[in-house]
Design a protein around this motif. Structure first.
Motif, PDB file in Angstrom:
ATOM      1  N   GLU A   1      13.215   5.136  -0.712  1.00 49.59           N
ATOM      2  CA  GLU A   1      13.922   4.152  -1.533  1.00 49.59           C
ATOM      3  C   GLU A   1      13.352   2.742  -1.408  1.00 49.59           C
ATOM      4  OE1 GLU A   1      16.073   7.715  -0.942  1.00 49.59           O
ATOM      5  OE2 GLU A   1      15.399   6.290   0.599  1.00 49.59           O
ATOM      6  N   ASP A   2      12.450   2.540  -0.468  1.00 50.18           N
ATOM      7  CA  ASP A   2      11.818   1.236  -0.319  1.00 50.18           C
ATOM      8  C   ASP A   2      10.642   1.045  -1.277  1.00 50.18           C
ATOM      9  OD1 ASP A   2      12.285   1.622   3.218  1.00 50.18           O
ATOM     10  OD2 ASP A   2      13.484   0.389   1.850  1.00 50.18           O
ATOM     11  N   THR A   3      10.286   2.082  -1.982  1.00 45.58           N
ATOM     12  CA  THR A   3       9.195   1.982  -2.952  1.00 45.58           C
ATOM     13  C   THR A   3       9.548   0.975  -4.040  1.00 45.58           C
ATOM     14  OG1 THR A   3       8.439   4.246  -2.582  1.00 45.58           O
ATOM     15  CG2 THR A   3       7.885   3.239  -4.701  1.00 45.58           C
ATOM     16  N   ALA A   4       8.692  -0.021  -4.210  1.00 38.73           N
ATOM     17  CA  ALA A   4       8.950  -1.085  -5.178  1.00 38.73           C
ATOM     18  C   ALA A   4       7.788  -2.062  -5.165  1.00 38.73           C
ATOM     19  CB  ALA A   4      10.235  -1.835  -4.828  1.00 38.73           C
ATOM     20  N   VAL A   5       7.803  -2.956  -6.117  1.00 38.67           N
ATOM     21  CA  VAL A   5       6.924  -4.121  -6.059  1.00 38.67           C
ATOM     22  C   VAL A   5       7.680  -5.205  -5.285  1.00 38.67           C
ATOM     23  CG1 VAL A   5       5.688  -5.882  -7.351  1.00 38.67           C
ATOM     24  CG2 VAL A   5       5.811  -3.535  -8.232  1.00 38.67           C
ATOM     25  N   TYR A   6       7.035  -5.752  -4.289  1.00 38.63           N
ATOM     26  CA  TYR A   6       7.656  -6.760  -3.439  1.00 38.63           C
ATOM     27  C   TYR A   6       7.128  -8.138  -3.812  1.00 38.63           C
ATOM     28  CZ  TYR A   6       9.841  -3.272  -0.498  1.00 38.63           C
ATOM     29  OH  TYR A   6      10.640  -2.255  -0.033  1.00 38.63           O
TER      30      TYR A   6
ATOM     31  N   GLY B   1       0.819  -1.203   0.000  1.00 32.78           N
ATOM     32  CA  GLY B   1       0.000   0.000   0.000  1.00 32.78           C
ATOM     33  C   GLY B   1       0.849   1.247   0.000  1.00 32.78           C
ATOM     34  N   LEU B   2       0.176   2.363   0.300  1.00 27.93           N
ATOM     35  CA  LEU B   2       0.825   3.673   0.343  1.00 27.93           C
ATOM     36  C   LEU B   2       1.042   4.053   1.803  1.00 27.93           C
ATOM     37  CD1 LEU B   2       1.707   6.329  -1.051  1.00 27.93           C
ATOM     38  CD2 LEU B   2      -0.694   7.073  -0.882  1.00 27.93           C
ATOM     39  N   VAL B   3       2.266   4.462   2.112  1.00 26.73           N
ATOM     40  CA  VAL B   3       2.602   4.826   3.488  1.00 26.73           C
ATOM     41  C   VAL B   3       3.577   5.990   3.455  1.00 26.73           C
ATOM     42  CG1 VAL B   3       4.512   3.166   3.602  1.00 26.73           C
ATOM     43  CG2 VAL B   3       3.369   3.900   5.711  1.00 26.73           C
ATOM     44  N   GLN B   4       3.511   6.824   4.471  1.00 28.04           N
ATOM     45  CA  GLN B   4       4.449   7.937   4.554  1.00 28.04           C
ATOM     46  C   GLN B   4       5.810   7.454   5.033  1.00 28.04           C
ATOM     47  OE1 GLN B   4       2.521  10.994   6.993  1.00 28.04           O
ATOM     48  NE2 GLN B   4       2.177  12.156   5.108  1.00 28.04           N
ATOM     49  N   ALA B   5       6.822   8.185   4.658  1.00 33.82           N
ATOM     50  CA  ALA B   5       8.172   7.868   5.110  1.00 33.82           C
ATOM     51  C   ALA B   5       8.196   7.837   6.645  1.00 33.82           C
ATOM     52  CB  ALA B   5       9.158   8.906   4.598  1.00 33.82           C
ATOM     53  N   GLY B   6       8.883   6.827   7.167  1.00 31.95           N
ATOM     54  CA  GLY B   6       8.918   6.630   8.604  1.00 31.95           C
ATOM     55  C   GLY B   6       7.854   5.696   9.115  1.00 31.95           C
ATOM     56  N   GLY B   7       6.894   5.371   8.267  1.00 28.57           N
ATOM     57  CA  GLY B   7       5.803   4.496   8.665  1.00 28.57           C
ATOM     58  C   GLY B   7       6.162   3.025   8.536  1.00 28.57           C
ATOM     59  N   SER B   8       5.140   2.197   8.750  1.00 32.73           N
ATOM     60  CA  SER B   8       5.337   0.746   8.749  1.00 32.73           C
ATOM     61  C   SER B   8       4.283   0.052   7.907  1.00 32.73           C
ATOM     62  CB  SER B   8       5.257   0.200  10.180  1.00 32.73           C
ATOM     63  OG  SER B   8       6.258   0.739  11.002  1.00 32.73           O
ATOM     64  N   LEU B   9       4.663  -1.107   7.393  1.00 34.05           N
ATOM     65  CA  LEU B   9       3.745  -2.003   6.710  1.00 34.05           C
ATOM     66  C   LEU B   9       4.160  -3.423   7.034  1.00 34.05           C
ATOM     67  CD1 LEU B   9       3.348  -0.604   3.060  1.00 34.05           C
ATOM     68  CD2 LEU B   9       1.551  -0.738   4.800  1.00 34.05           C
ATOM     69  N   ARG B  10       3.188  -4.327   6.983  1.00 34.94           N
ATOM     70  CA  ARG B  10       3.510  -5.738   7.116  1.00 34.94           C
ATOM     71  C   ARG B  10       2.993  -6.480   5.897  1.00 34.94           C
ATOM     72  NH1 ARG B  10       1.946 -10.512  11.449  1.00 34.94           N
ATOM     73  NH2 ARG B  10      -0.067 -10.403  10.398  1.00 34.94           N
ATOM     74  N   LEU B  11       3.914  -7.080   5.184  1.00 42.12           N
ATOM     75  CA  LEU B  11       3.540  -7.885   4.036  1.00 42.12           C
ATOM     76  C   LEU B  11       3.341  -9.331   4.473  1.00 42.12           C
ATOM     77  CD1 LEU B  11       6.055  -6.589   1.335  1.00 42.12           C
ATOM     78  CD2 LEU B  11       3.818  -5.663   1.997  1.00 42.12           C
ATOM     79  N   SER B  12       2.394  -9.973   3.817  1.00 43.23           N
ATOM     80  CA  SER B  12       2.144 -11.391   4.066  1.00 43.23           C
ATOM     81  C   SER B  12       2.240 -12.147   2.752  1.00 43.23           C
ATOM     82  CB  SER B  12       0.754 -11.607   4.666  1.00 43.23           C
ATOM     83  OG  SER B  12       0.614 -10.950   5.900  1.00 43.23           O
TER      84      SER B  12
ATOM     85  N   GLN C   1      11.440  -4.968  -6.668  1.00 41.38           N
ATOM     86  CA  GLN C   1      11.875  -4.367  -7.919  1.00 41.38           C
ATOM     87  C   GLN C   1      11.264  -2.983  -8.045  1.00 41.38           C
ATOM     88  OE1 GLN C   1      11.193  -6.743 -11.438  1.00 41.38           O
ATOM     89  NE2 GLN C   1      12.759  -5.624 -12.567  1.00 41.38           N
ATOM     90  N   ALA C   2      12.134  -1.992  -8.096  1.00 37.97           N
ATOM     91  CA  ALA C   2      11.701  -0.617  -8.294  1.00 37.97           C
ATOM     92  C   ALA C   2      11.692  -0.310  -9.784  1.00 37.97           C
ATOM     93  CB  ALA C   2      12.639   0.334  -7.556  1.00 37.97           C
ATOM     94  N   PRO C   3      10.930   0.686 -10.209  1.00 36.30           N
ATOM     95  CA  PRO C   3      10.871   1.020 -11.635  1.00 36.30           C
ATOM     96  C   PRO C   3      12.252   1.301 -12.207  1.00 36.30           C
ATOM     97  CG  PRO C   3       9.159   2.179 -10.429  1.00 36.30           C
ATOM     98  CD  PRO C   3      10.015   1.515  -9.409  1.00 36.30           C
ATOM     99  N   GLY C   4      12.560   0.654 -13.307  1.00 36.86           N
ATOM    100  CA  GLY C   4      13.828   0.879 -13.976  1.00 36.86           C
ATOM    101  C   GLY C   4      15.020   0.215 -13.322  1.00 36.86           C
ATOM    102  N   LYS C   5      14.759  -0.593 -12.322  1.00 36.45           N
ATOM    103  CA  LYS C   5      15.866  -1.250 -11.610  1.00 36.45           C
ATOM    104  C   LYS C   5      15.720  -2.760 -11.665  1.00 36.45           C
ATOM    105  CE  LYS C   5      16.992   2.455  -8.379  1.00 36.45           C
ATOM    106  NZ  LYS C   5      17.278   2.797  -6.948  1.00 36.45           N
TER     107      LYS C   5
ATOM    108  N   GLN D   1       2.492  -3.968  -4.428  1.00 32.54           N
ATOM    109  CA  GLN D   1       3.129  -2.659  -4.539  1.00 32.54           C
ATOM    110  C   GLN D   1       3.252  -2.005  -3.175  1.00 32.54           C
ATOM    111  OE1 GLN D   1       4.253  -0.841  -7.425  1.00 32.54           O
ATOM    112  NE2 GLN D   1       5.085   0.507  -5.825  1.00 32.54           N
ATOM    113  N   VAL D   2       4.433  -1.494  -2.901  1.00 39.18           N
ATOM    114  CA  VAL D   2       4.682  -0.682  -1.712  1.00 39.18           C
ATOM    115  C   VAL D   2       5.159   0.682  -2.188  1.00 39.18           C
ATOM    116  CG1 VAL D   2       6.123  -0.351   0.324  1.00 39.18           C
ATOM    117  CG2 VAL D   2       5.211  -2.621  -0.210  1.00 39.18           C
ATOM    118  N   THR D   3       4.451   1.717  -1.791  1.00 40.28           N
ATOM    119  CA  THR D   3       4.813   3.073  -2.176  1.00 40.28           C
ATOM    120  C   THR D   3       5.007   3.901  -0.921  1.00 40.28           C
ATOM    121  OG1 THR D   3       3.527   2.899  -4.221  1.00 40.28           O
ATOM    122  CG2 THR D   3       4.159   5.106  -3.491  1.00 40.28           C
TER     123      THR D   3
END
Length: 129
Positions: free
Chosen positions: A92-97, A10-21, A39-43, A124-126
């Motif tokens: 910099e953590d923005t990417a598809v996981y 999902g979308l989260v502000q810098a400094g925030g947290s997410l938990r992927l399953s 994988q981030a865009p272009g990387k 997607q993590v943004t």
């Protein structure tokens, strides 16, 4: 055959947290080393973290230097699920996981994507400023 389904992005502000399953099908989940890549865009796709199977010594966990101290991987074999807790998120953590499973017969490096046989569709993590 193992099928993997990621969730929790999902979308989260810098400094925030997410938990992927990552929910896995199949009765042999516990025997697979599980990994997270992104994988981030272009990387290129890059290794994030991995957790090995449970042995008499417990599980081993591995992290990319860029996420060490911020991300935590864990697995629940009873639920056929692997988690990635992501704290102190950075732009910099923005990417598809992607979640991935390494077959028990493969003893190659956990940080090499080519050693993983099964992959999820990605989530997607943004991270925004």
């Amino acid at each position: 055959q193992v099928q993997l389904v990621e969730s929790g992005g999902g979308l989260v502000q810098a400094g925030g947290s997410l938990r992927l399953s990552c929910a896995a099908s199949g009765r042999t989940f516990s025997s697979y080393t599980m990994g997270w890549f992104r994988q981030a865009p272009g990387k290129e796709r890059e290794f994030v973290s991995a957790v090995t199977t449970i042995s008499w010594t417990g599980t081993n966990t591995y992290y990319a230097d860029s996420v060490k101290g911020r991300f935590t991987i864990s697995r629940d074999n009873a639920k056929n699920t692997v988690y990635l807790q992501m704290n102190s998120l950075e732009l910099e953590d923005t990417a598809v996981y992607y979640c991935a499973a390494r077959h028990p017969s493969n003893s190659g490096s956990v940080d090499y994507s080519g050693n993983y046989k099964y992959w999820g569709q990605g989530t997607q993590v943004t991270v925004s400023s």
